[in-house]
Structure formats: C-alpha cells, structure tokens
Motif scaffolding. Structure first.
Motif, PDB file in Angstrom:
ATOM      1  N   GLY A  93       0.824  -1.200   0.000  1.00 56.12           N
ATOM      2  CA  GLY A  93       0.000   0.000   0.000  1.00 56.12           C
ATOM      3  C   GLY A  93       0.860   1.252   0.000  1.00 56.12           C
ATOM      4  O   GLY A  93       1.824   1.363   0.765  1.00 56.12           O
ATOM      5  N   TYR A  94       0.506   2.200  -0.850  1.00 55.24           N
ATOM      6  CA  TYR A  94       1.234   3.472  -0.969  1.00 55.24           C
ATOM      7  C   TYR A  94       0.805   4.395   0.166  1.00 55.24           C
ATOM      8  O   TYR A  94      -0.370   4.493   0.503  1.00 55.24           O
ATOM      9  N   GLY A  95       1.758   5.084   0.739  1.00 58.82           N
ATOM     10  CA  GLY A  95       1.427   6.036   1.802  1.00 58.82           C
ATOM     11  C   GLY A  95       2.349   7.235   1.800  1.00 58.82           C
ATOM     12  O   GLY A  95       3.483   7.171   1.290  1.00 58.82           O
TER      13      GLY A  95
ATOM     14  N   THR B   4      -4.263  -0.048   9.275  1.00 62.71           N
ATOM     15  CA  THR B   4      -3.973   1.357   8.991  1.00 62.71           C
ATOM     16  C   THR B   4      -3.977   2.176  10.272  1.00 62.71           C
ATOM     17  O   THR B   4      -3.114   3.043  10.480  1.00 62.71           O
ATOM     18  N   GLN B   5      -4.917   1.886  11.149  1.00 57.85           N
ATOM     19  CA  GLN B   5      -5.004   2.646  12.390  1.00 57.85           C
ATOM     20  C   GLN B   5      -3.786   2.411  13.267  1.00 57.85           C
ATOM     21  O   GLN B   5      -3.262   3.354  13.891  1.00 57.85           O
ATOM     22  N   GLN B   6      -3.304   1.177  13.311  1.00 52.81           N
ATOM     23  CA  GLN B   6      -2.096   0.900  14.104  1.00 52.81           C
ATOM     24  C   GLN B   6      -0.914   1.701  13.571  1.00 52.81           C
ATOM     25  O   GLN B   6      -0.150   2.303  14.346  1.00 52.81           O
ATOM     26  N   LEU B   7      -0.756   1.722  12.252  1.00 52.91           N
ATOM     27  CA  LEU B   7       0.341   2.482  11.662  1.00 52.91           C
ATOM     28  C   LEU B   7       0.226   3.973  11.986  1.00 52.91           C
ATOM     29  O   LEU B   7       1.203   4.630  12.347  1.00 52.91           O
ATOM     30  N   LYS B   8      -0.960   4.515  11.841  1.00 56.98           N
ATOM     31  CA  LYS B   8      -1.159   5.930  12.135  1.00 56.98           C
ATOM     32  C   LYS B   8      -0.850   6.233  13.599  1.00 56.98           C
ATOM     33  O   LYS B   8      -0.227   7.255  13.913  1.00 56.98           O
ATOM     34  N   ASP B   9      -1.275   5.350  14.476  1.00 57.21           N
ATOM     35  CA  ASP B   9      -1.009   5.558  15.906  1.00 57.21           C
ATOM     36  C   ASP B   9       0.494   5.531  16.184  1.00 57.21           C
ATOM     37  O   ASP B   9       0.999   6.350  16.972  1.00 57.21           O
TER      38      ASP B   9
ATOM     39  N   ILE C 156      -2.483   6.798   4.095  1.00 55.60           N
ATOM     40  CA  ILE C 156      -1.961   5.436   4.024  1.00 55.60           C
ATOM     41  C   ILE C 156      -2.989   4.537   3.348  1.00 55.60           C
ATOM     42  O   ILE C 156      -4.088   4.314   3.874  1.00 55.60           O
ATOM     43  N   ASN C 157      -2.650   4.016   2.182  1.00 53.05           N
ATOM     44  CA  ASN C 157      -3.545   3.140   1.436  1.00 53.05           C
ATOM     45  C   ASN C 157      -3.312   1.676   1.800  1.00 53.05           C
ATOM     46  O   ASN C 157      -2.255   1.304   2.308  1.00 53.05           O
ATOM     47  N   GLU C 158      -4.310   0.867   1.508  1.00 51.57           N
ATOM     48  CA  GLU C 158      -4.269  -0.542   1.871  1.00 51.57           C
ATOM     49  C   GLU C 158      -3.396  -1.347   0.902  1.00 51.57           C
ATOM     50  O   GLU C 158      -3.325  -1.036  -0.289  1.00 51.57           O
ATOM     51  N   PRO C 159      -2.727  -2.376   1.386  1.00 50.58           N
ATOM     52  CA  PRO C 159      -2.054  -3.310   0.470  1.00 50.58           C
ATOM     53  C   PRO C 159      -3.089  -4.103  -0.327  1.00 50.58           C
ATOM     54  O   PRO C 159      -4.269  -4.172   0.060  1.00 50.58           O
TER      55      PRO C 159
END
Length: 502
Positions: A215-217, A386-391, A415-418
């Motif tokens: 996923g692209y972010g 995605t939420q874990q990454l953002k946190d 952050i986009n999904e894989p």
C-alpha cells in the motif's frame, strides 16, 4: 511479398495443429503467433513507441487530462495507430479502450499513457525522444518502460493475432488510463459507470506474475517557519527531491557562519557514503553543499541512493539549532537515517513473509508559506492495520516534538491498503508462458512495493514488463528498456492473449 508468403505458410501450419498440441503449457498456435509477431513487427512497434513518446503527458496541476493539450495530442496519435491497425477505439476522456473482436466475454490489458516528470539536463538526449544510440541495445526515454513501451507491445500483439485470423472466444481490450501517476479517482468513476473485462492483466510492473502489492502512503509534516539568526553555525536551507514516488538524487543545504574546520568534518564524514558525490561552494561565510545520489522508483529504494537522507547524515556532525531547516535535518537523522525500512521511526517497522518489509523513504523537501515540508513515502505490506500504523507514526512525532520543544504544523498521514489477489484464474497460464519464453523453471508469483491499477479491475494481476532480478527504471532519470526485452514482451503478450482468449 515476403510477409504474405510467411503469413500463408503460418496459417497452414496453424491449421494443421488442430486439435492443439501443448508444449510446456503453451499451445503451438500461441507460439507460432508469437514467432510471427517477432519476425514481422519489430520495426513498426519501435516506430509506434517513438511517436507516443513525443508527447509530454505529465500531469499539470489545475488541468484535467481531458483538458490537457499534450494528453489530447497523445490520444490523437494513439487513435490513429489503433485505427490503422484495424481496431475499434473509444475515448471516454480519462480512459481509452482499444478493442479487437465483439465477443461478450473479454480479456483486458491495463496500461497508462501518462508519465512522471523528468529533468532534461540529466539525459544524454531529450527524454521525449526514443534514444537508441547513447547506449546501444537500450531504448532510453521517459515512458519506454513505464508505460508507453507496453502500449506499443500490446498493439502489435493484437495486430499479430488479427493478421493470423486466430479464432478467439473472448474480445481483447487494451485500456489506456491517462492519470495513473497522479489521480486514480477518474478511473474509479469510470469503473462505476462501465462494465469491465472479466479477466485482466496489467502491463505496468514485473514478471513473472504480481499477485500482491504494498500500500502506498505519504507521511507529510511541516517544520514551522522561523526568522532565525545567530552568530553561530546553523542550517539556513535544506531542500531536495522531485516527486513523491522517486528516490531523490538531488539535495541542497546551506550553512551560515561556517568555517574550514566544519567543512573538514563534513568532508571526512562524506568518505563513508557509497554512491554519493558532493560539491562545496563558499559564499562569504555561507557554505553551500549540493548532493548527488541516484534516483529510483520509490517502491525499489534499494536501487537508489537517497540524496536527502545522505545529505542529512553528512550534516550529522552537529545537532543543529531548531529553525525550520535545522529541525528538519535533525528529525531526518533522528528517525530516518540511511536505512530503507523505518527501523529508527519508533515502532513503525515491520515485515510480511510474502510481501517483505515496509519501506520508509524521504522523497521531497520543499519550502511552503508556513515552513519546510518533509514528505516521506511508505510502501506497507500486510500485517498491520492502517489505524495501528497511524497511531505508531503519531506517537513518534508527538514524542519528538516534546523532546525538541517544536510544534509541527500540517501533519498528515495518507496510508492506502495493500492489495492481495488470491483468486485470478489466469495465474497458471501466465506462469507457463513466462517459463516457456525465459527458460526460468518453477516460476512463482511475486509481491512488489509499487501499486498498479490491478487492484481496481476484476481478476487482475500484473505481467511485466520488467524482468525479475533487473533494475526497474521507471520513475528514474535513466529510464530504459532493452531492445531484447522489448521484443520478448511482444512475444509473451501475444502468446498470453491467445491462451486467455482462445
């Protein structure tokens, strides 16, 4: 006359092969057609690419693709080529569909006609011309690999099938999207309003078959603008990068109140940097440093040398005063460093057994009205939400701000999904064709760091144009495809289309 005799003999030989025999998973009709394509259309295919490359189909801010004159000129040429080859052509604005046959069942080939920006000064010839002379054996120029080359491959694969009058049970459709590099929303809207082929291959990635894409972010933050002055040394400017999906090969820094002792420390540190070159210029007591690395697609950071992170590391001889540029240098050294995978960025780093590690790379630095903006490109595999990454990202940023008594402005995480394709029925056929033409046995599906339009189409996987183990040059300032690979792609696409549509 020669072509006519060849075509007649090939039609007879194909007719004698009914029922079809199978050779290493590829039918004789498919192999004969691929041979015909190779021997008949190399020159024409090169000329097709040469013409398509002349149009500067980059995205222009504030201008839609249908209103972009260069995009329109490109589509006029594409329409001419398609109709001259005997195909139907439909222009939907952002999307062009070129078709062969009228069956209800369809096979789609997904490509794009837009290109990434380029710096003409870094090319031996204009990147909008097909350069065959600077490095013999290579076709150099913007779009040769990503993605105008595959368009020309697809057109002449379809033409070869048409010439041979091979009976197909499925219509073949070539999709050319005009904003793949900048904006996927128009394609999503098109898909809502139109039916799609039931089976699709994307010609915008790697071989053998791509069944998973990271996923692209983008992590974006701005270091607040300050009117900092001091009699001591400080970083007054730090810029670099070109666009978000390119590993940057250029960066620049200016240090005020510098001296020879500081320069000596910097030069000593530069000795440890592999693949980098630096130039130094004095303007009174201001030291200007220019860094040159190596550009690459940001999904393949291992193929590039990041000028931004290396220049920041060069300046790690000091912990700099926290004006906007100094704070930016400090942050990069604290949480990015020279690594590729975010191991210094708090708890963000992780990996997936099939998709590999997440990559975390600074790609663009630029001055804004409110300060210095840092854009970090990430390519995330499966394994975290995605939420874990953002946190985790926010936690690192909050902690760094508290420790350094700085308040970042305009912090954004996109952050986009894989994407993982598990059910596409054509995977086995694609692997058979790839193995047959490359002699690479036991080929298996792979994962990539990039993102293609496969994720928007039903039963879609990527198939080329880049070979495994070779450097993908799209998005770099030295984009090329070898002539050998260009012809091999034509053969494999011809064979695959027959196998999927017959």
């Amino acid at each position: 006359m020669k072509k006519t005799k060849y075509l007649t003999s090939l039609l007879i030989s194909c007719a004698l092969l009914i029922p079809l025999t199978v050779l290493a998973g590829v039918s004789n009709v498919a192999t004969k057609a691929a041979q015909y394509a190779e021997s008949t259309y190399q020159k024409e295919m090169l000329e097709s690419l040469r013409q398509l490359m002349t149009f500067n189909t980059i995205a222009v801010e504030g201008l839609t693709s249908p209103d972009n004159p260069e995009h329109q000129k490109f589509k006029v040429e594409l329409s001419k080529q398609a109709k001259d080859l005997g195909f139907d052509y439909t222009d939907y604005g952002y999307v062009v569909v070129i078709g062969l046959g009228d069956n209800k069942q369809r096979v789609g080939m997904i490509t794009h006609g837009d290109i990434q920006p380029f710096n003409p000064s870094k090319w031996a010839q204009s990147p909008l011309t097909l350069d065959q002379t600077s490095e013999p054996g290579k076709l150099i120029g913007r779009g040769t690999e990503d993605d105008k080359g595959p368009i020309s491959n697809a057109l002449y694969a379809m033409k070869s099938i048409k010439d041979l009058k091979i009976k197909l049970k499925k219509r073949i459709e070539l999709y050319v999207y005009m904003a793949e590099e900048s904006d996927w929303e128009p394609l999503r809207q098109h898909i809502k309003l139109h039916s799609l082929p039931q089976l699709n291959i994307t010609l915008d990635s790697e071989y053998p078959v791509v069944t998973a894409e990271k996923g692209y972010g983008t992590i974006s933050m701005t270091f607040p603008k300050t009117n900092y002055t001091s009699s001591k040394s400080y970083v007054s400017e730090f810029t670099g990068g070109f666009f978000g999906s390119q590993i940057p090969e250029d960066a620049h820094a200016s240090i005020e109140n510098a001296n020879e002792k500081l320069l000596s420390k910097i030069k000593q540190r530069a000795n440890s940097h592999v693949g980098m070159s630096y130039s130094y210029q004095w303007q009174g007591e201001r030291l200007n440093i220019s860094a040159l690395g190596k550009s690459a697609h940001s999904s393949k950071p291992e193929y590039g040398v990041n000028a931004i992170t290396h220049l920041a590391d060069l300046l790690a001889v000091n912990h700099w005063p926290n004006n906007d540029s100094g704070a930016l240098v400090n942050f990069i050294n604290d949480h990015l460093g020279l690594g590729l995978y975010g191991n210094k960025f708090g708890d963000i780093a992780y990996s997936d057994d099939f998709m590999g590690p997440m990559s975390v790379q600074a790609t663009v630095l630029k001055a804004t009205a409110t300060g210095m903006q840092l854009n970090i490109n990430i390519r995330r595999p499966s394994g975290k939400t995605t939420q874990q990454l953002k946190d985790e990202i926010n936690s690192t940023l909050v902690q760094w701000q508290q420790q350094n008594q700085i308040k970042l402005v305009e912090v954004n995480n996109e952050i986009n999904e894989p994407f993982v394709q598990k059910n596409a029925p054509q995977i086995g056929t694609l692997l058979d064709v790839f193995s047959f033409y490359t002699n690479i046995v036991d080929a298996k599906s792979i994962s990539i760091g990039g993102g293609t339009n496969s994720r928007l189409f039903p039963n879609a996987v990527s198939f080329g144009p880049s070979m495994p183990g070779t450097q993908y040059t799209g998005h770099s300032e030295h984009e090329f495809i070898t002539m050998k690979q260009f012809v091999l792609n034509l053969k494999m696409y011809t064979a695959v289309l027959i196998e999927l549509a017959k």
